[in-house]
Write an enzyme that holds these catalytic residues in place. Structure first.
Site, PDB file in Angstrom:
ATOM      1  N   GLU A  88     -28.699  56.791 -16.772  1.00  0.00           N
ATOM      2  CA  GLU A  88     -29.315  55.443 -16.560  1.00  0.00           C
ATOM      3  C   GLU A  88     -28.166  54.434 -15.916  1.00  0.00           C
ATOM      4  OE1 GLU A  88     -30.880  53.328 -19.740  1.00  0.00           O
ATOM      5  OE2 GLU A  88     -32.050  51.880 -18.344  1.00  0.00           O
ATOM      6  N   ASP A 106     -40.206  45.622 -11.508  1.00  0.00           N
ATOM      7  CA  ASP A 106     -41.602  44.789 -11.525  1.00  0.00           C
ATOM      8  C   ASP A 106     -41.466  44.140 -10.334  1.00  0.00           C
ATOM      9  OD1 ASP A 106     -38.649  43.267 -12.381  1.00  0.00           O
ATOM     10  OD2 ASP A 106     -40.025  41.742 -11.698  1.00  0.00           O
ATOM     11  N   LYS A 135     -31.056  38.268  -1.438  1.00  0.00           N
ATOM     12  CA  LYS A 135     -30.386  37.892   0.004  1.00  0.00           C
ATOM     13  C   LYS A 135     -30.230  39.166   0.681  1.00  0.00           C
ATOM     14  CE  LYS A 135     -27.775  33.690  -1.509  1.00  0.00           C
ATOM     15  NZ  LYS A 135     -26.358  33.160  -1.881  1.00  0.00           N
ATOM     16  N   ASP A 150     -23.313  50.382 -17.506  1.00  0.00           N
ATOM     17  CA  ASP A 150     -23.498  48.983 -17.266  1.00  0.00           C
ATOM     18  C   ASP A 150     -22.262  48.357 -17.242  1.00  0.00           C
ATOM     19  OD1 ASP A 150     -26.365  47.052 -17.411  1.00  0.00           O
ATOM     20  OD2 ASP A 150     -24.348  46.053 -17.390  1.00  0.00           O
ATOM     21  N   ASP A 195     -31.276  44.520 -10.568  1.00  0.00           N
ATOM     22  CA  ASP A 195     -31.132  43.329 -10.102  1.00  0.00           C
ATOM     23  C   ASP A 195     -31.776  43.193  -8.648  1.00  0.00           C
ATOM     24  OD1 ASP A 195     -30.091  42.052 -12.280  1.00  0.00           O
ATOM     25  OD2 ASP A 195     -28.222  42.791 -11.895  1.00  0.00           O
TER      26      ASP A 195
END
Ligand SMILES: C[S@@+](CC[C@H](N)C(=O)[O-])C[C@H]1O[C@@H](n2cnc3c(N)ncnc32)[C@H](O)[C@@H]1O
Length: 201
Positions: free
Chosen positions: A29, A139, A107, A54, A103
């Protein structure tokens, strides 16, 4: 914690022998945050291995601690950059990759930083088995649409499934029943959850 790696030196190409002590599939992940997918998939599939990556240690600490507390041997975490994934895994060592609520990097100049950009797909190809799967859950409508277009334009990508609303696809029900903190926040705001599954061919 013994299941968290900062610089997993010597483990690239050796995850099965050195850490998992089995030959089960490895599912990664990327941008795992608190590792909700890594943890919940690990609980459901003790016959598979899971690694969450992460950059933010305090986030992945939560997932790593849950693995330790529950005595689950099938999970590990890397505190590091997804950009370095080829330093962490050898060619063909990874069976599947999950990209959960990345994320959006709104931009246009940040498009290459999106974890499903061609730049990252190229890196994933270097660690995945041939035909390896990538799952995207988000989402964000703009990111989802951009990702689908990116996949469609990439001749090395086969789109296996995609939906703008996972709640309308009955055979995704079980897989989508894992909900991350971000997912719950977005659902409360009335966002639908989007999903795509691709294979690198
Ligand atoms: C919006 S959060 C989503 C976290 C988690 N996947 C979830 O669904 O709750 C995005 C996460 O990706 C991580 N991230 C973003 N880009 C990254 C990169 N290039 N390398 C490592 N982590 C990254 C961030 O630190 C953050 O924890």
């Amino acid at each position: 914690m013994p299941n968290v790696f900062l610089t997993p030196e010597g483990i690239k190409g050796n995850w099965h022998e050195r850490f998992f002590k089995n030959n089960n599939p490895i599912i990664v992940e990327v941008g795992c945050g608190r590792g909700e997918y890594t943890v919940n998939l690990g609980r459901r599939h003790p016959d598979q291995n899971f690694v969450g990556i992460d950059a933010k240690g305090p986030r992945l600490w939560r997932g790593a601690k849950t693995y330790m507390d529950e005595g689950m041997p099938n999970g590990a975490f890397i505190c590091g950059l997804v950009e370095l994934i080829t330093d962490y895994f050898a060619q063909g060592e990874v069976d599947e990759i999950w990209v959960t609520f990345p994320d959006p990097q709104h931009k246009p100049s940040r498009a290459e930083q999106r974890l499903v950009s061609n730049r990252f797909l190229k890196l994933y190809r270097q660690v995945l088995k041939p035909g390896g799967l990538i799952h995207l859950k988000t989402d964000n409508t703009a990111l989802y649409e951009w990702a689908i277009q990116t996949f469609e334009e990439n001749p090395g990508v086969q789109i296996l499934k995609h939906t703008i609303n996972v709640d309308q696809v009955s055979d995704l029900k079980e897989l989508m029943s894992i909900r991350t903190k971000y997912e719950n926040l977005f659902r409360e705001k009335g966002e639908t959850i989007k999903y795509a599954r691709i294979a690198l061919v």
